[in-house]
Structures are given as structure tokens and as C-alpha cells.
Motif scaffolding. Structure first.
Motif, PDB file in Angstrom:
ATOM      1  N   GLY A   1       0.826  -1.196   0.000  1.00 28.51           N
ATOM      2  CA  GLY A   1       0.000   0.000   0.000  1.00 28.51           C
ATOM      3  C   GLY A   1       0.858   1.243   0.000  1.00 28.51           C
ATOM      4  O   GLY A   1       2.072   1.208  -0.107  1.00 28.51           O
ATOM      5  N   THR A   2       0.221   2.398   0.116  1.00 29.30           N
ATOM      6  CA  THR A   2       0.917   3.677   0.052  1.00 29.30           C
ATOM      7  C   THR A   2       1.481   4.054   1.421  1.00 29.30           C
ATOM      8  O   THR A   2       0.740   4.106   2.398  1.00 29.30           O
ATOM      9  N   PRO A   3       2.789   4.318   1.518  1.00 27.67           N
ATOM     10  CA  PRO A   3       3.342   4.768   2.800  1.00 27.67           C
ATOM     11  C   PRO A   3       2.732   6.099   3.224  1.00 27.67           C
ATOM     12  O   PRO A   3       2.241   6.870   2.399  1.00 27.67           O
ATOM     13  N   LYS A   4       2.776   6.379   4.535  1.00 32.88           N
ATOM     14  CA  LYS A   4       2.307   7.666   5.036  1.00 32.88           C
ATOM     15  C   LYS A   4       3.280   8.761   4.616  1.00 32.88           C
ATOM     16  O   LYS A   4       4.486   8.534   4.510  1.00 32.88           O
ATOM     17  N   VAL A   5       2.752   9.959   4.395  1.00 31.12           N
ATOM     18  CA  VAL A   5       3.571  11.092   3.949  1.00 31.12           C
ATOM     19  C   VAL A   5       3.591  12.141   5.047  1.00 31.12           C
ATOM     20  O   VAL A   5       2.542  12.659   5.465  1.00 31.12           O
ATOM     21  N   ALA A   6       4.790  12.476   5.529  1.00 26.29           N
ATOM     22  CA  ALA A   6       4.967  13.458   6.595  1.00 26.29           C
ATOM     23  C   ALA A   6       5.316  14.822   6.002  1.00 26.29           C
ATOM     24  O   ALA A   6       6.035  14.915   4.999  1.00 26.29           O
ATOM     25  N   GLN A   7       4.813  15.876   6.646  1.00 24.57           N
ATOM     26  CA  GLN A   7       5.062  17.246   6.200  1.00 24.57           C
ATOM     27  C   GLN A   7       6.218  17.855   6.995  1.00 24.57           C
ATOM     28  O   GLN A   7       6.278  17.734   8.216  1.00 24.57           O
TER      29      GLN A   7
ATOM     30  N   LYS B   1       8.359  21.517   7.558  1.00 22.07           N
ATOM     31  CA  LYS B   1       8.390  22.958   7.323  1.00 22.07           C
ATOM     32  C   LYS B   1       9.820  23.478   7.276  1.00 22.07           C
ATOM     33  O   LYS B   1      10.762  22.821   7.715  1.00 22.07           O
ATOM     34  N   TYR B   2       9.971  24.699   6.760  1.00 18.52           N
ATOM     35  CA  TYR B   2      11.279  25.354   6.771  1.00 18.52           C
ATOM     36  C   TYR B   2      11.878  25.352   8.177  1.00 18.52           C
ATOM     37  O   TYR B   2      13.075  25.122   8.361  1.00 18.52           O
ATOM     38  N   SER B   3      11.025  25.612   9.190  1.00 15.26           N
ATOM     39  CA  SER B   3      11.525  25.703  10.559  1.00 15.26           C
ATOM     40  C   SER B   3      12.177  24.398  11.002  1.00 15.26           C
ATOM     41  O   SER B   3      13.178  24.408  11.727  1.00 15.26           O
ATOM     42  N   GLY B   4      11.639  23.256  10.553  1.00 21.57           N
ATOM     43  CA  GLY B   4      12.237  21.970  10.895  1.00 21.57           C
ATOM     44  C   GLY B   4      13.547  21.736  10.177  1.00 21.57           C
ATOM     45  O   GLY B   4      14.505  21.198  10.749  1.00 21.57           O
ATOM     46  N   LEU B   5      13.619  22.139   8.906  1.00 19.53           N
ATOM     47  CA  LEU B   5      14.864  22.008   8.156  1.00 19.53           C
ATOM     48  C   LEU B   5      15.952  22.869   8.777  1.00 19.53           C
ATOM     49  O   LEU B   5      17.110  22.439   8.940  1.00 19.53           O
ATOM     50  N   VAL B   6      15.591  24.096   9.134  1.00 18.95           N
ATOM     51  CA  VAL B   6      16.549  25.010   9.751  1.00 18.95           C
ATOM     52  C   VAL B   6      17.023  24.456  11.088  1.00 18.95           C
ATOM     53  O   VAL B   6      18.219  24.505  11.412  1.00 18.95           O
ATOM     54  N   TYR B   7      16.100  23.910  11.865  1.00 20.26           N
ATOM     55  CA  TYR B   7      16.456  23.363  13.179  1.00 20.26           C
ATOM     56  C   TYR B   7      17.473  22.228  13.050  1.00 20.26           C
ATOM     57  O   TYR B   7      18.486  22.197  13.752  1.00 20.26           O
ATOM     58  N   ASN B   8      17.219  21.299  12.140  1.00 19.58           N
ATOM     59  CA  ASN B   8      18.153  20.193  11.952  1.00 19.58           C
ATOM     60  C   ASN B   8      19.510  20.689  11.473  1.00 19.58           C
ATOM     61  O   ASN B   8      20.556  20.234  11.945  1.00 19.58           O
ATOM     62  N   GLY B   9      19.513  21.644  10.539  1.00 22.51           N
ATOM     63  CA  GLY B   9      20.781  22.201  10.078  1.00 22.51           C
ATOM     64  C   GLY B   9      21.512  22.969  11.161  1.00 22.51           C
ATOM     65  O   GLY B   9      22.737  22.884  11.296  1.00 22.51           O
TER      66      GLY B   9
ATOM     67  N   VAL C   1       5.629  19.101  13.328  1.00 21.96           N
ATOM     68  CA  VAL C   1       4.494  19.873  12.808  1.00 21.96           C
ATOM     69  C   VAL C   1       3.271  19.455  13.624  1.00 21.96           C
ATOM     70  O   VAL C   1       2.582  18.489  13.301  1.00 21.96           O
ATOM     71  N   THR C   2       3.024  20.179  14.698  1.00 21.85           N
ATOM     72  CA  THR C   2       2.008  19.782  15.672  1.00 21.85           C
ATOM     73  C   THR C   2       0.617  19.726  15.047  1.00 21.85           C
ATOM     74  O   THR C   2       0.178  20.678  14.401  1.00 21.85           O
ATOM     75  N   GLY C   3      -0.026  18.585  15.233  1.00 24.68           N
ATOM     76  CA  GLY C   3      -1.405  18.429  14.793  1.00 24.68           C
ATOM     77  C   GLY C   3      -1.572  18.037  13.350  1.00 24.68           C
ATOM     78  O   GLY C   3      -2.628  17.566  12.952  1.00 24.68           O
ATOM     79  N   ALA C   4      -0.531  18.234  12.524  1.00 27.32           N
ATOM     80  CA  ALA C   4      -0.671  17.947  11.096  1.00 27.32           C
ATOM     81  C   ALA C   4       0.612  17.317  10.557  1.00 27.32           C
ATOM     82  O   ALA C   4       1.155  17.747   9.550  1.00 27.32           O
TER      83      ALA C   4
ATOM     84  N   ALA D   1       0.226  13.343  22.130  1.00 29.30           N
ATOM     85  CA  ALA D   1      -0.110  13.268  23.550  1.00 29.30           C
ATOM     86  C   ALA D   1      -0.255  14.682  24.094  1.00 29.30           C
ATOM     87  O   ALA D   1       0.564  15.557  23.781  1.00 29.30           O
ATOM     88  N   GLN D   2      -1.281  14.925  24.857  1.00 31.79           N
ATOM     89  CA  GLN D   2      -1.560  16.247  25.422  1.00 31.79           C
ATOM     90  C   GLN D   2      -1.788  17.295  24.337  1.00 31.79           C
ATOM     91  O   GLN D   2      -1.791  18.491  24.605  1.00 31.79           O
ATOM     92  N   GLY D   3      -1.939  16.846  23.084  1.00 34.27           N
ATOM     93  CA  GLY D   3      -2.102  17.766  21.968  1.00 34.27           C
ATOM     94  C   GLY D   3      -0.823  18.434  21.531  1.00 34.27           C
ATOM     95  O   GLY D   3      -0.825  19.241  20.592  1.00 34.27           O
ATOM     96  N   THR D   4       0.304  18.097  22.164  1.00 32.07           N
ATOM     97  CA  THR D   4       1.559  18.801  21.881  1.00 32.07           C
ATOM     98  C   THR D   4       2.725  17.872  21.556  1.00 32.07           C
ATOM     99  O   THR D   4       3.594  18.216  20.757  1.00 32.07           O
ATOM    100  N   HIS D   5       2.763  16.695  22.153  1.00 34.79           N
ATOM    101  CA  HIS D   5       3.937  15.827  22.046  1.00 34.79           C
ATOM    102  C   HIS D   5       3.663  14.664  21.081  1.00 34.79           C
ATOM    103  O   HIS D   5       2.740  13.869  21.293  1.00 34.79           O
ATOM    104  N   LEU D   6       4.485  14.582  20.034  1.00 37.64           N
ATOM    105  CA  LEU D   6       4.359  13.533  19.033  1.00 37.64           C
ATOM    106  C   LEU D   6       4.585  12.166  19.667  1.00 37.64           C
ATOM    107  O   LEU D   6       5.592  11.936  20.338  1.00 37.64           O
ATOM    108  N   ARG D   7       3.663  11.264  19.456  1.00 37.80           N
ATOM    109  CA  ARG D   7       3.814   9.883  19.936  1.00 37.80           C
ATOM    110  C   ARG D   7       4.612   9.098  18.904  1.00 37.80           C
ATOM    111  O   ARG D   7       4.156   8.891  17.791  1.00 37.80           O
ATOM    112  N   THR D   8       5.798   8.666  19.279  1.00 33.51           N
ATOM    113  CA  THR D   8       6.703   8.047  18.305  1.00 33.51           C
ATOM    114  C   THR D   8       6.391   6.587  18.044  1.00 33.51           C
ATOM    115  O   THR D   8       6.796   6.042  17.015  1.00 33.51           O
ATOM    116  N   GLY D   9       5.690   5.929  18.990  1.00 35.91           N
ATOM    117  CA  GLY D   9       5.503   4.493  18.865  1.00 35.91           C
ATOM    118  C   GLY D   9       6.700   3.703  19.350  1.00 35.91           C
ATOM    119  O   GLY D   9       6.672   2.472  19.366  1.00 35.91           O
TER     120      GLY D   9
END
Length: 630
Positions: A229-235, A237-245, A429-432, A445-453
Motif C-alpha cells: 500500500g501507500t506509505p504515510k507522507v509526513a510534512q 516545514k522550513y523551521s524543521g529544516l533550519v532546526y536540523n541544520g 508539525v504539531t497536529g498535522a 499526547a496532550q495535543g503537543t507531544h508527538l507519539r513516536t511508537g
């Protein structure tokens, strides 16, 4: 650069000023323009199509990288790509792949796609993202990428333009003369316009023809791994690219460093962790062969490539470390300061073998596609707790929680208590997180923290330990078994290179632990000997594998993770076939499919007259469903 040797150092960085207050670029273009202005003549990227230590290479400077990235961005805008439009690429590594990555993210949204997927999966991603442009290869000997793209675009009519890159430009005579004579035929099966990427790019200006707006926006789509099937696609943002760099440039690399990264440029590890750090720091990015570590001769020539480029950082994954340790260090690697490992937990025994052979420490890190990647790493200047993934990076908040399916927090765990790793940082990208809204349900979790599994714990020094994957837990009669316990023990055997432990179906307990093993090259050991080794070293009786099987090679993802879905399919087929045979039924498991609603489903094929009710009773003792083939 900041000192990063402990949680105290990390906290000091945060206390100095907030992330929002820091002087940093806002967009992908600003990241590149700043570095090109500071180091215009320094090398940005080197690529060689073959792996030999004296083979021809192409090195581009930071000024050239800026010029060509602008040309690519202008080309995409001329093809109708706006800020919310998608440029996909289906490519192996090359310098043109980097221009596509940069230009696509500057002009619109860039969507790298794994060329090891099948045509239906690629088409599914193209349709999910609404890609208007696809950059891919022109048909090339010993490559199926062009043919794959041709099939996929025929199923994705939203793609209006296909831009082709010809790798023949990297070859010298006589090889470059031969390619046109043996180039595979690839008749066009779709209605998209086909153009030459390099020729079209060269027609463009080397400065941007449009305004680089500084508002934060989605700049990249990266798909996660998938089974069928089709893998999930994550979004992202520029802010995430800048943070990692920013993290890489301030905690790891500077313009004097040379990083060898034979990992695929469709994956976040190579793109966000390494390339973005080079982009921010001015370090030199070296990526040999289109297939990276999978390229012919890369492992055999790896240490010589370290010597050729005077590499200071090597980037790898556990499977590649295991392959390298089967070869002598046959070159001057004195320039090498650190090795960085990601993608999967690194067995302690493999870590020890590498340090002994090279004298270089390995820094383990942790990241995930859903967080634009980086989360933590063993501090380069501090204590390295082998087996942990180190200290969370500045501006990353990690909590160990237990949540219900909706994301409601049921418990927040204390020091050394295992729970689900949940986090937030500028890359989340919180919520989306995913493009499909439904797949974001219960993800936070709590609407703010990504659940990694991922299951893990934080120790008293703030180091993060991954103890397993929530969905990978082996549940034996209601007792949870962490597969990492089995894998760590078996990986300690001198003959073992890699291990994958899973739960095999059991009619009584639901699941029983089993293990699949890949041996070190040239090693000889039997399954019985490995079982005896496991009995001696696995202290939890319930975790002792009921079956150990030696494979020539474990199934792996493109970045070297053991691909456990294939192991689970193998185990289901083996157990069900045994049950059918022992019960005297004329049937066998022809295949195991991953159904979106039912999970793994065994499909049966009759070899004679079959009592369907009796088969139903026989296999009904197991939890995994089955069905008959037509």
C-alpha cells in the motif's frame, strides 16, 4: 560551536536564549545563500559515479551550489510550481539530486521518493501529494529507475512534466561511448511532457526570478517506510529544516569538516541530519556512487575513500558498520574524528569491533521522519553510554508516557521507567504531521507531544534509551517481551552480524519469540549452537527464542534497518504450513499479504481435496487470519 557533553550543556544552550530569539535563516534559500556568501570557493559536494579511490569525481563549490539550486528553482517555477505545489523526485544519488532537492524546496514543496518501492506505491505517493513535476533518470544500464518512473506516472495523471537526468555525464570515454549503444528501451507510457533536466536548468538565471518569502511553510514531503500500500507522507516545514541544520552546524560540524554520507537522498537521515548541517556549516558533503553503500565496491573501497577526501565524519547505519567490519582498514584514516550511527539501534558488540579496528568512537543518534528527524545523540564531547541514543538536543522536550488510542495521557513515567517516547521540538508539525488528516488522529499526547511508537526510558543523567518498538512487542500469553533483549544477546555472538527478533504465531500463547540471523562473512555456526548460546545468555525464560533461523541476508530497508514485516510473513508461513502438514491437510501458504484492515493475512493454496471446515478449525487456533486463493 556550542559545548555539548551533557544535559547540563544542553540546558545551558536553552537558557542562553529561546529558539525564536536566535539569529538564524528562515528559509532553505537563506540557509544556502548565507553559506555561499561566507565560503563561496569552498567545496560543497563531491560525487563520483564509481567507487574507486582514484576514479573521476565532480566537486561543486558553495557558489556553484547556490547558482545551480537557483536555476533548478527557476525551472520549477517556469513549469507552474508555486509555494503549495509539489516537485517529486525518484532518483539515486548525484549532484543533480541535490539541485533538485534544493530547487524543489525553494520553489515549492519537494517530495523525495524511494526508488526501491514498486510502481503502485510510487504512483500512490505521487497522487497523495498531487505532484505536478517528477524528476527522474533517463534509462540507464543496470538501473530500473526510469522504467519504474514510466510505470508510476502512467498511474498518476496529475504529473504533467517529467524531467530526466542522464548519469552518462559522469562517465568518461570509452564507457560514455558505450552507454548510448546499450541504453535500455523505455517507450513512454504516460501523457506527461518529457524534458532534459540539465538542458532545461542551464537555460535559467543563476539568481532567483521570484521573491523568497520568509514566512514559515511546508517545504518538503517525506514518506515513511511501508510494507504494502501507500506509505504515510509526513510534512516538513522550513523551521524543521533550519532546526536540523542549526543543530549540526552548532554542535557537530564546521566549514573545515568533510562528511562522507553514502546514504540515499530520499531519506531524512541523509537530507535533514547531514545535508542540512553541511548547508548551515559550510562542511564538505561526499556521496560516492548513485546507490551509496549499495554501490559496487563501496565497502571494499570505503577506507580508501576516507583517505582520498580526508574525511573527518563518516555517516552510517548498523548494517553498513557490520559490512565494514568484515574488511580490513587498509588506508590512512587518521583524518577521521567521529562516526555517526542512526536508523536503528547499534549492537554493543558491533560498536566494540569498530572502535577496536579504527580507534574512532561512534556517536549514536535518534530521529524519525515524523519529527523532521533529529531528537537526540550521544554528546560528542561527553560520556557515551553505548546502547543509548544520548541526550535530547536543545529545544527538544522528551516525555515518557502511556497514552490511550486518542492520545490522552494515562501516566507520565519517572526515571528509568519504560513507556512510549513522546516529544516536541521545532521539527514537529504539531497536529498535522501527515498529509492525510485521519492519520493524525491520536498521534499527539496532550495535543503537543508527538507519539513516536517507540518504547524507551530516560535515565538519571537524562540519556534516552530505546527499549523497543511498541508494535514490535512480542506478547506471549499476555506477557510483554522486548525483542531488543533477544537481539542484543545474539548479536554478541562472534559469528553473528545482524539479528531480527519477532513473535511467531502460537496456538496457545498467541506469540512465541523467534529470531532470524545474518552471519558475518565467512563465519560458520549452526542454529543449534546459536540456541545454546541464547540459553546461556538470555536470562528471562519467556524471552528464549523457540526458533532461530540463519538467512543468507536479512531483509532490510534502503537505510539498513532489518525489515521485520518480511520476517513476520516468513514466520506465519512456516508455522501455518507446519500445522497444515501435521493435520494432514492438502494445502500450504502461498503468500502472506498485508491487508490494511486485517494486518498480515495468510493466503492458502490447495494441492488436493480439502475439508475447508477442518482447515478453518486447525488454523483458527492462531490469531492471524487466513483466506483461500481464488
Amino acid at each position: 560551536m556550542f559545548e555539548f557533553g551533557s544535559m547540563q550543556d544542553r540546558d545551558a544552550v536553552e537558557a542562553e536564549m529561546s529558539w525564536e530569539a536566535r539569529d538564524k535563516p528562515s528559509t532553505l534559500y537563506q540557509m544556502l545563500e548565507r553559506t555561499a556568501r561566507a565560503f563561496p570557493d569552498r567545496p560543497a559536494a563531491s560525487f563520483q559515479i564509481t567507487s574507486g579511490p582514484t576514479d573521476p569525481k565532480e566537486t561543486v563549490t558553495w557558489q556553484q551550489m547556490l547558482d545551480r539550486s537557483c536555476q533548478a528553482a527557476n525551472l520549477f517555477r517556469s513549469l507552474g510550481i508555486g509555494e503549495n505545489d509539489v516537485v517529486a523526485f525518484l532518483l539515486p544519488n548525484s549532484n543533480e539530486t541535490i539541485y533538485t532537492l534544493m530547487g524543489g524546496g525553494i520553489a515549492g514543496i519537494v517530495n523525495p521518493i524511494n526508488p526501491l518501492l514498486d510502481a503502485e506505491q510510487v504512483a500512490g505517493i505521487l497522487k497523495e501529494t498531487g505532484a505536478k513535476v517528477l524528476v527522474t533518470l533517463r534509462a540507464f544500464p543496470k538501473s530500473e529507475v526510469a522504467q519504474l518512473a514510466n510505470e508510476a506516472v502512467a498511474m498518476a495523471p496529475n504529473v504533467k512534466t517529467v524531467l530526466e537526468i542522464d548519469l552518462n555525464k559522469y562517465l568518461k570515454p570509452p564507457k560514455s561511448w558505450i552507454v548510448p549503444l546499450v541504453r535500455p528501451k523505455n517507450p513512454v507510457k504516460h501523457n506527461a511532457k518529457v524534458l532534459d533536466f540539465v538542458a532545461e536548468m542551464k537555460r535559467q538565471n543563476t539568481t532567483l526570478d521570484f521573491e523568497d518569502k520568509t514566512d514559515d511553510r511546508v517545504a518538503a514531503y517525506f514518506h515513511t517506510g511501508g510494507t504494502t500500500g501507500t506509505p504515510k507522507v509526513a510534512q516538513h516545514k522550513y523551521s524543521g529544516l533550519v532546526y536540523n541544520g542549526w543543530l549540526g552546524a552548532n554542535l557537530l560540524f564546521d566549514e573545515e569538516d568533510v562528511i562522507i554520507c553514502p546514504l540515499p537522498l530520499f531519506h531524512v537521515f541523509a537530507v535533514h541530519v547531514i545535508w542540512m548541517a553541511c548547508l548551515m556549516s559550510g562542511a564538505h558533503f561526499v556521496h560516492p556512487t548513485p546507490a551509496g553503500y549499495r554501490g559496487d565496491g563501496v565497502f571494499d573501497n570505503f577506507w580508501k575513500l576516507i583517505e582520498r577526501y580526508k574525511v573527518s565524519f563518516m555517516i552510517s547505519v548498523p548494517t553498513a558498520f557490520a559490512a565494514l567490519m568484515q574488511r580490513p582498514v587498509d588506508a590512512d584514516v587518521s583524518s577521521l574524528k567521529t562516526a555517526f550511527s542512526g536508523s536503528a539501534p547499534l549492537p554493543i558488540e558491533l560498536y566494540n569491533r569498530f572502535v577496536e579496528a579504527t580507534g574512532v568512537n561512534i556517536v549514536e543518534g535518534y530521529g524519525l521522519t515524523e519529527a523532521t528527524c533529529l531528537v537526540s545523540c550521544n554528546p560528542p564531547t561527553g560520556a557515551k553510554k553505548v546502547g543509548s541514543v544520548g541526550v535530547p538536543f536543545p529545544y527538544t522536550d522528551v516525555k515518557i508516557l502511556t497514552c490511550d488510542d486518542a492520545g490522552t495521557v494515562l501516566k507520565e513515567h519517572g526515571v528509568d521507567e519504560v513507556g512510549e517516547i513522546c516529544l516536541t521540538n521545532p521539527g514537529v508539525v504539531t497536529g498535522a504531521t501527515y498529509t492525510e488528516e485521519a492519520k493524525n488522529n491520536g498521534l499527539f499526547a496532550q495535543g503537543t507531544h508527538l507519539r513516536t511508537g517507540d518504547l524507551g526510558r530516560l535515565d538519571e543523567d537524562g540519556y534516552l534509551w530505546i527499549t523497543g518498538r511498541a508494535k514490535d512487542l512480542i506478547i506471549r500469553g499476555g506477557h510483554n517481551i522486548d525483542p531488543a533483549e533477544i537481539e542484543e544477546v545474539l548479536a554478541g555472538h562472534e559469528a553473528v552480524a545482524m539479528v531480527g527478533a519477532i513473535g511467531q504465531p502460537d496456538s496457545y500463547a498467541g506469540e512465541l519469540p523467534c529470531a532470524y540471523v545474518e552471519l558475518v562473512g565467512g563465519a560458520q555456526v549452526t542454529s543449534e549452537e546459536l540456541m545454546a548460546f541464547a540459553k546461556e545468555n538470555i536470562h528471562e525464560k519467556a524471552a528464549l527464542p523457540k526458533h532461530i533461523e540463519i538467512l543468507d541476508e536479512l531483509p532490510k530497508t534502503a537505510v539498513g534497518k532489518v525489515f521485520k514485516p518480511d520476517l513476520r510473513k516468513s514466520a506465519i508461513a512456516r508455522i501455518y504450513d507446519k500445522a497444515l502438514t501435521e493435520a494432514g491437510h492438502a494445502a500450504y501458504v502461498a503468500e502472506v499479504l498485508d491487508d490494511k484492515k486485517r494486518g498480515l493475512v495468510a493466503r492458502l493454496q490447495a494441492t488436493g481435496e480439502v475439508d475447508h471446515n477442518a482447515v478453518k478449525q486447525c488454523l483458527g487456533e492462531f490469531t492471524r487470519p487466513f483466506e483461500w486463493m481464488d
